[in-house]
Design a protein around this motif. Structure first.
Motif, PDB file in Angstrom:
ATOM      1  N   UNK A 119       0.820  -1.201   0.000  1.00 38.69           N
ATOM      2  CA  UNK A 119       0.000   0.000   0.000  1.00 38.69           C
ATOM      3  C   UNK A 119       0.861   1.261   0.000  1.00 38.69           C
ATOM      4  N   UNK A 120       0.278   2.323  -0.567  1.00 38.19           N
ATOM      5  CA  UNK A 120       0.905   3.638  -0.511  1.00 38.19           C
ATOM      6  C   UNK A 120       0.612   4.257   0.840  1.00 38.19           C
ATOM      7  N   UNK A 121       1.566   4.985   1.396  1.00 29.86           N
ATOM      8  CA  UNK A 121       1.420   5.599   2.707  1.00 29.86           C
ATOM      9  C   UNK A 121       0.162   6.460   2.808  1.00 29.86           C
ATOM     10  N   UNK A 122      -0.198   7.135   1.720  1.00 27.11           N
ATOM     11  CA  UNK A 122      -1.332   8.051   1.748  1.00 27.11           C
ATOM     12  C   UNK A 122      -2.669   7.352   1.567  1.00 27.11           C
ATOM     13  N   UNK A 123      -2.661   6.098   1.081  1.00 25.67           N
ATOM     14  CA  UNK A 123      -3.918   5.416   0.801  1.00 25.67           C
ATOM     15  C   UNK A 123      -4.291   4.369   1.853  1.00 25.67           C
ATOM     16  N   UNK A 124      -3.371   4.047   2.766  1.00 23.66           N
ATOM     17  CA  UNK A 124      -3.673   3.043   3.781  1.00 23.66           C
ATOM     18  C   UNK A 124      -4.507   3.688   4.887  1.00 23.66           C
TER      19      UNK A 124
ATOM     20  N   UNK B  42      -3.097  -6.071   9.513  1.00 18.07           N
ATOM     21  CA  UNK B  42      -1.793  -5.488   9.153  1.00 18.07           C
ATOM     22  C   UNK B  42      -1.459  -5.746   7.687  1.00 18.07           C
ATOM     23  N   UNK B  43      -0.911  -4.737   7.027  1.00 17.99           N
ATOM     24  CA  UNK B  43      -0.564  -4.842   5.610  1.00 17.99           C
ATOM     25  C   UNK B  43       0.817  -4.242   5.370  1.00 17.99           C
ATOM     26  N   UNK B  44       1.346  -4.498   4.190  1.00 22.02           N
ATOM     27  CA  UNK B  44       2.632  -3.934   3.800  1.00 22.02           C
ATOM     28  C   UNK B  44       2.448  -2.510   3.269  1.00 22.02           C
ATOM     29  N   UNK B  45       3.318  -1.620   3.709  1.00 18.64           N
ATOM     30  CA  UNK B  45       3.200  -0.212   3.304  1.00 18.64           C
ATOM     31  C   UNK B  45       4.572   0.314   2.881  1.00 18.64           C
ATOM     32  N   UNK B  46       4.602   0.992   1.733  1.00 19.52           N
ATOM     33  CA  UNK B  46       5.852   1.589   1.251  1.00 19.52           C
ATOM     34  C   UNK B  46       6.057   2.944   1.894  1.00 19.52           C
ATOM     35  N   UNK B  47       7.306   3.206   2.296  1.00 23.35           N
ATOM     36  CA  UNK B  47       7.652   4.454   2.993  1.00 23.35           C
ATOM     37  C   UNK B  47       8.876   5.064   2.306  1.00 23.35           C
ATOM     38  N   UNK B  48       8.918   6.388   2.235  1.00 22.23           N
ATOM     39  CA  UNK B  48      10.058   7.099   1.635  1.00 22.23           C
ATOM     40  C   UNK B  48      10.627   8.097   2.632  1.00 22.23           C
ATOM     41  N   UNK B  49      11.949   8.137   2.744  1.00 21.69           N
ATOM     42  CA  UNK B  49      12.581   9.124   3.633  1.00 21.69           C
ATOM     43  C   UNK B  49      13.814   9.731   2.960  1.00 21.69           C
ATOM     44  N   UNK B  50      14.049  11.026   3.193  1.00 21.57           N
ATOM     45  CA  UNK B  50      15.298  11.643   2.749  1.00 21.57           C
ATOM     46  C   UNK B  50      16.315  11.595   3.896  1.00 21.57           C
TER      47      UNK B  50
END
Length: 264
Positions: free
Chosen positions: A160-165, A249-257
């Motif tokens: 899942x996308x962080x914004x859509x979960x 619980x589901x898998x979620x993609x996360x992005x960090x700088x």
């Protein structure tokens, strides 16, 4: 002649000052996306406390109850430099009074801890899903607006996308603690120091159902050993509280700088 030259120089300096001031004002008013922030804004007590606040104050609109409208209202707002919320708006509607209720409750929010970029407080755009669900009732497909992933069984292999979960994953103690972990453990590679390499390494990873981090990779490279160091530090992370969809619980993609900056 000297007086003319002096006047010309003064005019140039004045124009330069006005230009720099205008540029500074533009930079000060930049609205950042929270996903790409060095230090994103945070609700006092963490995002879990924010969702508790929403749950404690939300009133299910009577029209939505009567029509059995259930689903998610997607809302965006700007966290101002003083932590107040501004420009609240519904990006994806659900109807039946739920959109107005989501905005009403958000207006009750405490001030947030504002976002920081390059050591300065900045404005940040934030997006959240606000869920409306009637316990023990299935949504009426004739009136409920279909939301991807909010109805039906959870796809266990889906990322899942962080914004859509529905409920995003959380680092123990909040995202500020995660950045604290990075700051305390990062080691500036000697090759990067010698080459005077500075900037951000953009890293993505997936938070698995058990809270572990998998598929860690660099999406935006900086080089000179910084990319490898960013991956090394991310691997030191504690297990996260996983994101959930439909209560599972589901898998979620996360992005960090991850920022590398040489001391002056």
């Amino acid at each position: 002649m000297k007086k003319l030259i002096f006047s010309s120089l003064l005019a140039v300096l004045l124009l330069s000052f006005c230009h720099n001031k205008a540029v500074a004002q533009v930079e000060d008013n930049t609205v950042y996306n929270f996903v790409s922030m060095e230090n994103p804004p945070s609700y006092p007590g963490g995002i879990a406390s924010f969702y508790k606040f929403l749950g404690d104050n939300m009133k299910y609109p009577q029209q939505a109850k009567d029509d059995n409208i259930q689903g998610i209202v997607y809302v965006s707002f700007i966290v101002e430099k003083d932590g107040s919320l501004n420009n609240l708006k519904v990006d994806r509607k659900l109807g039946g009074g739920t959109d107005e209720e989501a905005i009403r409750v958000l207006k009750l929010s405490k001030r947030w801890n504002p976002g920081m970029q390059n050591g300065k407080v900045v404005k940040v755009k934030y997006n959240i899903p606000v869920k409306f669900s009637i316990p023990g009732k299935k949504p009426n497909p004739k009136v409920a607006i279909p939301i991807a992933g909010s109805v039906g069984p959870v796809n266990e292999s889906k990322v899942y996308n962080l914004l859509s979960v529905e409920n995003p994953p959380l680092y123990p103690g909040g995202i500020a603690k995660f950045y604290e972990l990075i700051t305390e453990n990062i080691k500036y590679p000697k090759s990067a120091i010698d080459a005077k390499v500075e900037g951000n390494v953009y890293v993505s990873f997936t938070i698995a159902e058990d809270g572990s981090l998998i598929d860690i990779k660099v999406d935006g490279k900086l080089g000179a050993g910084t990319d490898e160091e960013a991956i090394r530090v991310i691997k030191l992370s504690k297990r996260w509280m996983p994101g959930t969809q439909n209560g599972k619980p589901v898998r979620v993609k996360y992005n960090v700088p991850i920022k590398f900056k040489l001391p002056k």
